[in-house]
Scaffold this motif. Structure first.
Motif, PDB file in Angstrom:
ATOM      1  N   ASN A 113      19.778 -22.932 -63.179  1.00 16.00           N
ATOM      2  CA  ASN A 113      18.435 -22.122 -63.270  1.00 16.00           C
ATOM      3  C   ASN A 113      18.031 -21.750 -64.646  1.00 16.00           C
ATOM      4  O   ASN A 113      19.005 -21.369 -65.424  1.00 16.00           O
ATOM      5  CB  ASN A 113      18.733 -20.834 -62.478  1.00 16.00           C
ATOM      6  CG  ASN A 113      17.620 -20.007 -62.069  1.00 16.00           C
ATOM      7  OD1 ASN A 113      16.689 -20.576 -61.741  1.00 16.00           O
ATOM      8  ND2 ASN A 113      17.704 -18.913 -62.278  1.00 16.00           N
ATOM      9  N   ASP A 114      16.709 -21.689 -64.730  1.00 12.76           N
ATOM     10  CA  ASP A 114      15.933 -21.406 -65.936  1.00 12.76           C
ATOM     11  C   ASP A 114      16.082 -22.015 -67.125  1.00 12.76           C
ATOM     12  O   ASP A 114      15.363 -21.769 -68.127  1.00 12.76           O
ATOM     13  CB  ASP A 114      16.603 -19.913 -66.263  1.00 12.76           C
ATOM     14  CG  ASP A 114      15.914 -18.811 -65.119  1.00 12.76           C
ATOM     15  OD1 ASP A 114      14.877 -19.050 -64.470  1.00 12.76           O
ATOM     16  OD2 ASP A 114      16.520 -17.565 -65.222  1.00 12.76           O
ATOM     17  N   PHE A 115      17.171 -22.741 -67.329  1.00 12.69           N
ATOM     18  CA  PHE A 115      17.421 -23.373 -68.962  1.00 12.69           C
ATOM     19  C   PHE A 115      17.402 -24.886 -68.813  1.00 12.69           C
ATOM     20  O   PHE A 115      18.424 -25.521 -68.746  1.00 12.69           O
ATOM     21  CB  PHE A 115      18.699 -22.965 -69.302  1.00 12.69           C
ATOM     22  CG  PHE A 115      18.821 -21.075 -69.609  1.00 12.69           C
ATOM     23  CD1 PHE A 115      18.156 -21.028 -70.617  1.00 12.69           C
ATOM     24  CD2 PHE A 115      19.370 -20.519 -68.448  1.00 12.69           C
ATOM     25  CE1 PHE A 115      18.024 -19.359 -70.890  1.00 12.69           C
ATOM     26  CE2 PHE A 115      19.132 -19.267 -68.683  1.00 12.69           C
ATOM     27  CZ  PHE A 115      18.827 -18.603 -70.304  1.00 12.69           C
ATOM     28  N   PRO A 116      16.024 -25.501 -69.187  1.00 13.45           N
ATOM     29  CA  PRO A 116      15.942 -26.919 -69.226  1.00 13.45           C
ATOM     30  C   PRO A 116      16.936 -27.512 -70.563  1.00 13.45           C
ATOM     31  O   PRO A 116      17.474 -28.614 -70.150  1.00 13.45           O
ATOM     32  CB  PRO A 116      14.541 -27.243 -69.420  1.00 13.45           C
ATOM     33  CG  PRO A 116      13.808 -26.151 -69.036  1.00 13.45           C
ATOM     34  CD  PRO A 116      14.716 -24.799 -69.246  1.00 13.45           C
ATOM     35  N   ARG A 117      17.041 -26.879 -71.398  1.00  4.12           N
ATOM     36  CA  ARG A 117      17.917 -27.363 -72.393  1.00  4.12           C
ATOM     37  C   ARG A 117      19.243 -27.341 -72.200  1.00  4.12           C
ATOM     38  O   ARG A 117      20.195 -28.251 -72.437  1.00  4.12           O
ATOM     39  CB  ARG A 117      17.619 -26.527 -73.676  1.00  4.12           C
ATOM     40  CG  ARG A 117      16.519 -26.920 -74.755  1.00  4.12           C
ATOM     41  CD  ARG A 117      16.457 -26.016 -75.828  1.00  4.12           C
ATOM     42  NE  ARG A 117      14.780 -25.890 -76.109  1.00  4.12           N
ATOM     43  CZ  ARG A 117      14.235 -26.991 -76.450  1.00  4.12           C
ATOM     44  NH1 ARG A 117      14.687 -28.375 -76.677  1.00  4.12           N
ATOM     45  NH2 ARG A 117      12.740 -26.928 -76.835  1.00  4.12           N
ATOM     46  N   ILE A 118      19.819 -26.302 -71.420  1.00  2.10           N
ATOM     47  CA  ILE A 118      21.235 -26.455 -70.825  1.00  2.10           C
ATOM     48  C   ILE A 118      21.393 -27.542 -69.868  1.00  2.10           C
ATOM     49  O   ILE A 118      22.229 -28.296 -69.930  1.00  2.10           O
ATOM     50  CB  ILE A 118      21.793 -25.056 -70.405  1.00  2.10           C
ATOM     51  CG1 ILE A 118      21.572 -24.024 -71.652  1.00  2.10           C
ATOM     52  CG2 ILE A 118      22.954 -25.201 -69.787  1.00  2.10           C
ATOM     53  CD1 ILE A 118      21.822 -22.599 -70.913  1.00  2.10           C
ATOM     54  N   ALA A 119      20.309 -27.648 -69.094  1.00  7.36           N
ATOM     55  CA  ALA A 119      20.643 -28.787 -68.021  1.00  7.36           C
ATOM     56  C   ALA A 119      20.561 -29.818 -68.770  1.00  7.36           C
ATOM     57  O   ALA A 119      21.173 -30.953 -68.444  1.00  7.36           O
ATOM     58  CB  ALA A 119      19.270 -28.516 -67.060  1.00  7.36           C
ATOM     59  N   GLN A 120      19.576 -30.199 -69.588  1.00  4.65           N
ATOM     60  CA  GLN A 120      20.011 -31.569 -70.289  1.00  4.65           C
ATOM     61  C   GLN A 120      21.096 -31.743 -71.140  1.00  4.65           C
ATOM     62  O   GLN A 120      21.607 -32.771 -70.988  1.00  4.65           O
ATOM     63  CB  GLN A 120      18.487 -31.638 -71.401  1.00  4.65           C
ATOM     64  CG  GLN A 120      18.380 -32.780 -72.091  1.00  4.65           C
ATOM     65  CD  GLN A 120      18.199 -34.095 -71.373  1.00  4.65           C
ATOM     66  OE1 GLN A 120      17.871 -34.074 -70.118  1.00  4.65           O
ATOM     67  NE2 GLN A 120      18.487 -35.101 -71.925  1.00  4.65           N
TER      68      GLN A 120
END
Ligand code: 3NM
Length: 214
Positions: A72-79
């Motif tokens: 949730n909320d954090f594209p950078r963490i997801a990537q």
């Protein structure tokens, strides 16, 4: 993974507002063994480095269960962690901006709170939407419930093309009402996380949803 979000019925959220950090893995295992089809990590107000550490730990459980893991909320963490997807709210910018960070193959979902927002998310190209909150909920304070009357219209317009996950105040004891209103996919947070038997609660929801085809 995009085909898995298409087929999903029950979307579980590991919400750190309800689950202590040290219990995250144990609760994730219970949600997975009960049979959630998607699992999101939602950690409002928690340091990004901690969210990243937790995401790194939860991801392999989802991979093993062959279900999408969404941050949730954090594209950078997801990537960074190699998650299957990222979920963003209305105020979190455009899909194009998220795609610049996560690329084309990652699942990207958007929260929507009206039929207009749902249509806009469809047009923009999101892979799925959340639609709610159907009822007021302590999990997302300060938002009025939007009621059940738009579930079928949104389902019939948007839901032909991308999955619509109804969310907000859905519980086992109002699920019948929600399904009668047209919902075929649901996100349930507190009612699952606060259940005495988390896996059993998920199984109960699945049994009910399975009575209805998508
Ligand atoms: N998003 P519960 S409602 C995380 O409407 C979230 O976009 C919502 O939690 C939205 O199942 C919500 O405990 C909270 O009501 C859902």
């Amino acid at each position: 993974m995009k085909e898995l979000i298409q087929a999903a019925r029950i979307y579980g959220i590991l919400d750190l507002g309800y689950v202590a950090e040290e219990d995250v893995l144990c609760v994730a295992k219970s949600l997975l063994s009960g049979g959630v089809d998607v699992l999101q990590l939602r950690a409002k107000g928690i340091e990004e480095s901690k969210i990243q550490d937790l995401a790194i730990k939860v991801l392999p459980l989802c991979s093993e269960a062959k279900i999408p893991f969404i941050v949730n909320d954090f594209p950078r963490i997801a990537q960074l962690v190699g998650a299957d997807g990222v979920h963003i709210g209305q105020d979190d910018g455009s899909l194009a901006a998220v795609r610049e960070i996560v690329g084309d193959s990652m699942i990207v979902g958007r929260s929507t709170h009206s039929p207009e927002q749902a249509q806009a998310a469809l047009k923009e190209g999101f892979d799925y939407i959340g639609f709610g909150p159907l009822f007021p909920t302590p999990t997302k304070k300060g938002r009025p419930g939007i009621g059940l009357e738009n579930v079928t219209p949104v389902q019939e317009s948007v839901g032909q093309e991308i999955p619509v996950f109804c969310i907000g105040g859905i519980k086992r004891d109002n699920l019948e009402l929600v399904v009668e209103s047209g919902a075929r996919r649901v996100v349930i947070v507190s009612d699952l996380l606060l259940a005495d038997d988390v896996a059993g609660a998920v199984t109960e929801v699945r049994a009910h949803l399975n009575e209805f085809t998508i």
